[in-house]
Design a protein around this motif. Structure first.
Motif, PDB file in Angstrom:
ATOM      1  N   LYS A 445       0.699  -1.456   0.149  1.00 45.50           N
ATOM      2  CA  LYS A 445       0.063  -0.247   0.302  1.00 45.50           C
ATOM      3  C   LYS A 445       0.939   1.602   0.140  1.00 45.50           C
ATOM      4  N   PRO A 446       1.741   1.789  -1.407  1.00 40.42           N
ATOM      5  CA  PRO A 446       2.014   2.656  -1.227  1.00 40.42           C
ATOM      6  C   PRO A 446       1.781   4.264  -0.986  1.00 40.42           C
ATOM      7  N   HIS A 447       0.398   3.951  -0.594  1.00 42.46           N
ATOM      8  CA  HIS A 447      -0.155   5.594  -1.111  1.00 42.46           C
ATOM      9  C   HIS A 447      -0.001   5.548   0.908  1.00 42.46           C
ATOM     10  N   PHE A 448       0.683   4.888   1.366  1.00 44.39           N
ATOM     11  CA  PHE A 448       0.629   4.788   3.058  1.00 44.39           C
ATOM     12  C   PHE A 448       1.998   5.604   3.631  1.00 44.39           C
ATOM     13  N   ILE A 449       3.161   6.311   2.526  1.00 42.27           N
ATOM     14  CA  ILE A 449       4.161   6.327   3.088  1.00 42.27           C
ATOM     15  C   ILE A 449       4.337   7.302   3.116  1.00 42.27           C
ATOM     16  N   ASN A 450       4.044   8.946   2.760  1.00 45.25           N
ATOM     17  CA  ASN A 450       3.456  10.197   3.632  1.00 45.25           C
ATOM     18  C   ASN A 450       3.254  10.113   4.795  1.00 45.25           C
ATOM     19  N   GLN A 451       2.490   9.065   4.879  1.00 49.47           N
ATOM     20  CA  GLN A 451       1.853   9.155   6.857  1.00 49.47           C
ATOM     21  C   GLN A 451       2.441   8.198   7.268  1.00 49.47           C
ATOM     22  N   ILE A 452       2.957   7.687   6.519  1.00 50.47           N
ATOM     23  CA  ILE A 452       4.408   6.937   7.111  1.00 50.47           C
ATOM     24  C   ILE A 452       5.330   7.752   7.689  1.00 50.47           C
ATOM     25  N   LEU A 453       6.099   8.333   6.790  1.00 51.25           N
ATOM     26  CA  LEU A 453       7.596   9.433   7.012  1.00 51.25           C
ATOM     27  C   LEU A 453       6.952  10.000   7.954  1.00 51.25           C
ATOM     28  N   ASP A 454       5.577  10.978   7.876  1.00 47.85           N
ATOM     29  CA  ASP A 454       5.967  11.932   8.886  1.00 47.85           C
ATOM     30  C   ASP A 454       5.986  12.406  10.329  1.00 47.85           C
ATOM     31  N   VAL A 455       5.844  10.162  10.911  1.00 49.36           N
ATOM     32  CA  VAL A 455       5.731   9.987  12.069  1.00 49.36           C
ATOM     33  C   VAL A 455       7.233   9.276  12.519  1.00 49.36           C
ATOM     34  N   ALA A 471      12.190  -0.019   0.490  1.00 48.47           N
ATOM     35  CA  ALA A 471      10.726   0.510  -0.004  1.00 48.47           C
ATOM     36  C   ALA A 471      10.111   1.310   0.042  1.00 48.47           C
ATOM     37  N   ILE A 472      10.621   2.576   1.408  1.00 49.55           N
ATOM     38  CA  ILE A 472       9.771   4.162   0.234  1.00 49.55           C
ATOM     39  C   ILE A 472      10.690   5.000  -0.505  1.00 49.55           C
ATOM     40  N   ALA A 473      11.958   4.046  -1.040  1.00 49.27           N
ATOM     41  CA  ALA A 473      12.375   4.308  -2.384  1.00 49.27           C
ATOM     42  C   ALA A 473      11.940   3.931  -3.538  1.00 49.27           C
ATOM     43  N   GLY A 474      11.038   2.433  -3.495  1.00 48.07           N
ATOM     44  CA  GLY A 474      10.330   2.321  -4.447  1.00 48.07           C
ATOM     45  C   GLY A 474      11.194   0.890  -5.057  1.00 48.07           C
ATOM     46  N   LYS A 475      11.724   0.591  -4.336  1.00 45.53           N
ATOM     47  CA  LYS A 475      12.952  -0.371  -4.815  1.00 45.53           C
ATOM     48  C   LYS A 475      12.492  -1.989  -4.287  1.00 45.53           C
ATOM     49  N   SER A 476      11.324  -2.260  -5.372  1.00 43.98           N
ATOM     50  CA  SER A 476      10.865  -3.414  -4.741  1.00 43.98           C
ATOM     51  C   SER A 476      11.720  -4.961  -5.687  1.00 43.98           C
ATOM     52  N   ASP A 477      12.785  -4.499  -6.661  1.00 39.74           N
ATOM     53  CA  ASP A 477      13.019  -5.759  -7.368  1.00 39.74           C
ATOM     54  C   ASP A 477      14.204  -5.769  -6.697  1.00 39.74           C
ATOM     55  N   SER A 478      14.637  -5.215  -5.308  1.00 37.93           N
ATOM     56  CA  SER A 478      15.700  -6.004  -4.551  1.00 37.93           C
ATOM     57  C   SER A 478      15.334  -6.704  -4.407  1.00 37.93           C
ATOM     58  N   PRO A 479      16.453  -7.963  -4.007  1.00 37.98           N
ATOM     59  CA  PRO A 479      16.371  -9.037  -3.280  1.00 37.98           C
ATOM     60  C   PRO A 479      15.933  -9.420  -1.710  1.00 37.98           C
ATOM     61  N   GLU A 480      16.297  -8.526  -0.715  1.00 41.76           N
ATOM     62  CA  GLU A 480      15.900  -8.363   0.659  1.00 41.76           C
ATOM     63  C   GLU A 480      13.893  -7.876   0.378  1.00 41.76           C
ATOM     64  N   LEU A 481      14.050  -7.117  -0.571  1.00 39.99           N
ATOM     65  CA  LEU A 481      12.230  -6.948  -0.449  1.00 39.99           C
ATOM     66  C   LEU A 481      11.676  -7.940  -1.490  1.00 39.99           C
ATOM     67  N   MET A 482      11.931  -8.845  -2.023  1.00 47.71           N
ATOM     68  CA  MET A 482      11.484  -9.282  -2.651  1.00 47.71           C
ATOM     69  C   MET A 482      11.155 -10.243  -1.474  1.00 47.71           C
ATOM     70  N   ALA A 483      12.249 -11.073  -0.623  1.00 51.42           N
ATOM     71  CA  ALA A 483      12.193 -12.413   0.350  1.00 51.42           C
ATOM     72  C   ALA A 483      10.595 -11.690   1.192  1.00 51.42           C
ATOM     73  N   ILE A 484      10.864 -10.597   1.772  1.00 51.78           N
ATOM     74  CA  ILE A 484       9.205  -9.908   2.729  1.00 51.78           C
ATOM     75  C   ILE A 484       8.594 -10.156   1.663  1.00 51.78           C
TER      76      ILE A 484
END
Length: 553
Positions: A445-455, A471-484
């Motif tokens: 749910k990337p639309h939550f990013i700004n809300q999370i970064l505010d706090v 994740a907040i940089a949109g690097k969804s093809d990185s191995p670490e994020l794929m594992a998640i």
């Protein structure tokens, strides 16, 4: 260059489980699929395919990506080549930015196949052979049987259709050697070979003029891999799913005649033994597998190898061996269809066939040979499940027992339990499930990013700040994020209320820790300590009232 909208349309058709499953034998694991990784050597499966995310990821070596990336890595193709291979497999026509390339990759194959089929009716020797083998005209049409003439005629036809020699060489119908082109199929009856989806990918050819090689197949190309193809699978797949059974033979004519007799779930390997690369295709629909092989030395050896592979991989089924020089095609021609049906109904199970074949290979009157036979039998049984090991331990003992061998000597115990019950993910680093859940929420749910970064700042995360930053940089093809993304034990937050509640809890604990640090600090002034105490107490108070506070407030 392939048009971008065409690429996107192709990707929309792809299914990661179907694509990867055509190369690797996948097994269901919850909502995902898993297998030993094809990109590095391992025994315990750490390779996961997610149908929901349409990605794959290996927790062992870090390989990961989408369907196109998998084909690139597995086939060692560049990006356009992988797209073209997938398009061919899915009967999808790519569009190119330069109009001269806007044609299906298999167009040269389709044109040649139509030409071969037309030539068959003009070649009396070819028609006579087909009639002699008992093949009906309806089967000639169903299987697209044709005839390839001499080399010059084929080359001239390719040129007359405005195809380049490079296209014909790439598709495997023309060869190049010593500075000259030549046809791959010369004076042969042709059998078009199609992928599981029905795309024409190659040819088989049977000589009728005495060439040294009785049968030849297309060479390996990006589109034709005989170790992953089964002849006539595209025609048999509906029937094999309905019947729950697939019959595997050794030749084109066996398949054609079996279909002609009503055994329309028959297929054939392409001049090669059954390989592990065939298993993903055979696994589809979980059919019972019946191997129908010749009874000569080569046929029995091939059946033995296939039976070892299939039984160790958990397939149901068995072997039918044709003795006396007969084969399925001969039996159909001779009208022995009911006899064939009885043979297919009662094949010898894979495990019994393997053990019986192993026994036949040794002179069991010799004690040393008997010992070697038992050792080979035990080694084979250890490839099976524990239950089957115990069941067939008795079978092996009984077959050797009449020759002075006690069943107690057939020992299957092993001290190597290192691979048993091993978890899918081997990772000694700490996994904080709350932080991972937050990261998965960002990914889903990337639309939550700004809300999370505010706090919240990535530095607040103790264990997974790097993954959060990716994740907040949109690097969804990185191995670490794929594992998640493919890890089903990690669940993202459902909605905004859940997110706010979790952030309040996390931040309350964080600022309470910071408050304790300030109270214990001895290296800051009284005024500075008082400032931070008021600041952190104010934030904690607001959070406990259900109010999110900004990180920089």
């Amino acid at each position: 260059m392939i048009a971008q909208d065409s690429i996107e349309a192709l990707k929309a058709r792809l299914d990661i489980v179907d694509v990867v499953g055509s190369y690797v034998e996948l097994k269901k694991a919850g909502g995902n699929y898993k297998a030993p990784c094809p990109f590095h050597d391992e025994k315990s499966p750490s390779f996961v395919v997610s149908p929901q995310k349409q990605i794959y990821h290996c927790f062992g070596c870090g390989a990961g990506g989408d369907s196109v990336k998998f084909v690139m890595e597995y086939e060692k193709l560049n990006y356009p080549e992988a797209l073209e291979k997938l398009a061919d497999s899915y009967n999808f026509t790519l569009s190119y930015t330069d109009n001269k390339n806007n044609k299906p990759r298999s167009q040269v194959m389709d044109a040649l196949n139509e030409w071969y089929k037309n030539l068959l009716n003009q070649k009396r020797e070819a028609l006579a052979y087909i009639q002699e083998r008992g093949i009906y005209e309806s089967s000639v049409e169903k299987f697209g049987i044709g005839y390839a003439p001499d080399s010059n005629a084929t080359i001239n036809y390719v040129k007359s259709q405005m195809f380049t020699m490079n296209e014909a060489v790439e598709m495997g119908v023309i060869g190049y050697d010593g500075g000259r082109n030549f046809a791959r199929f010369i004076e042969r009856i042709t059998f078009p070979i199609r992928s599981a989806n029905g795309s024409l990918v190659g040819f088989g050819g049977r000589t009728i003029t005495g060439h040294q090689a009785k049968y030849v197949n297309s060479p390996e190309t990006p589109f034709f891999n005989k170790s992953r193809l089964l002849y006539a699978y595209h025609l048999a797949k509906q029937s094999l799913h309905k019947k729950g059974e697939i019959i595997i033979t050794e030749g084109y004519l066996d398949v054609i005649m079996l279909h002609q007799a009503g055994f329309d779930n028959a297929v054939a390997t392409l001049g090669t033994a059954l390989t592990v690369e065939h298993l993903p295709l055979l696994r589809k629909g979980e059919p019972k597998v019946v191997m129908a092989y010749d009874g000569d030395k080569a046929g029995r050896a091939a059946a033995l190898k296939a039976s070892k592979l299939l039984s160790a991989s958990g397939f149901r089924g068995g072997v039918v061996v044709f003795e006396g020089g007969l084969d399925p095609a001969d039996m159909v021609k001779d009208g022995r269809v009911e006899e064939l049906a009885n043979m297919f109904r009662s094949p010898k199970s894979f495990i019994e066939f393997v053990l019986d074949e192993l026994l036949s290979l040794y002179d069991l009157r010799d004690p040393k040979a008997k010992e070697s036979c038992m050792g080979e039998g035990v080694a084979y049984l250890k490839t099976l499940s524990p239950l089957l090991q115990e069941e067939y331990r008795t079978y092996l003992a009984s077959r050797l027992g009449g020759l002075g061998v006690s069943p107690s000597l057939v020992k299957l115990t092993s001290n190597d339990n290192s691979q048993q019950n091993r978890p899918l993910v081997q990772n000694n680093s700490h996994k904080d499930m709350w932080e991972l859940s937050l990261i998965k929420t960002v990914l889903e749910k990337p639309h939550f990013i700004n809300q999370i970064l505010d706090v919240l700042d990535p530095s607040l995360l103790l264990f997974h700040s790097r993954e959060f930053s990716l994740a907040i940089a949109g690097k969804s093809d990185s191995p670490e994020l794929m594992a998640i993304m493919v890890d089903e034990s990690i669940t993202g937050l459902k909605d905004e209320d859940s997110l706010n509640a979790e952030l309040i809890t996390f931040l309350t604990r964080y600022y309470e820790r910071e408050l304790r640090k300030v109270n214990l600090a001895q290296n800051i002034s009284f005024e500075e300590k008082a400032f931070y105490i008021r600041k952190f107490r104010g934030k904690i108070g607001k959070l406990k009232r259900g109010e999110l506070v900004g990180f920089n407030d």
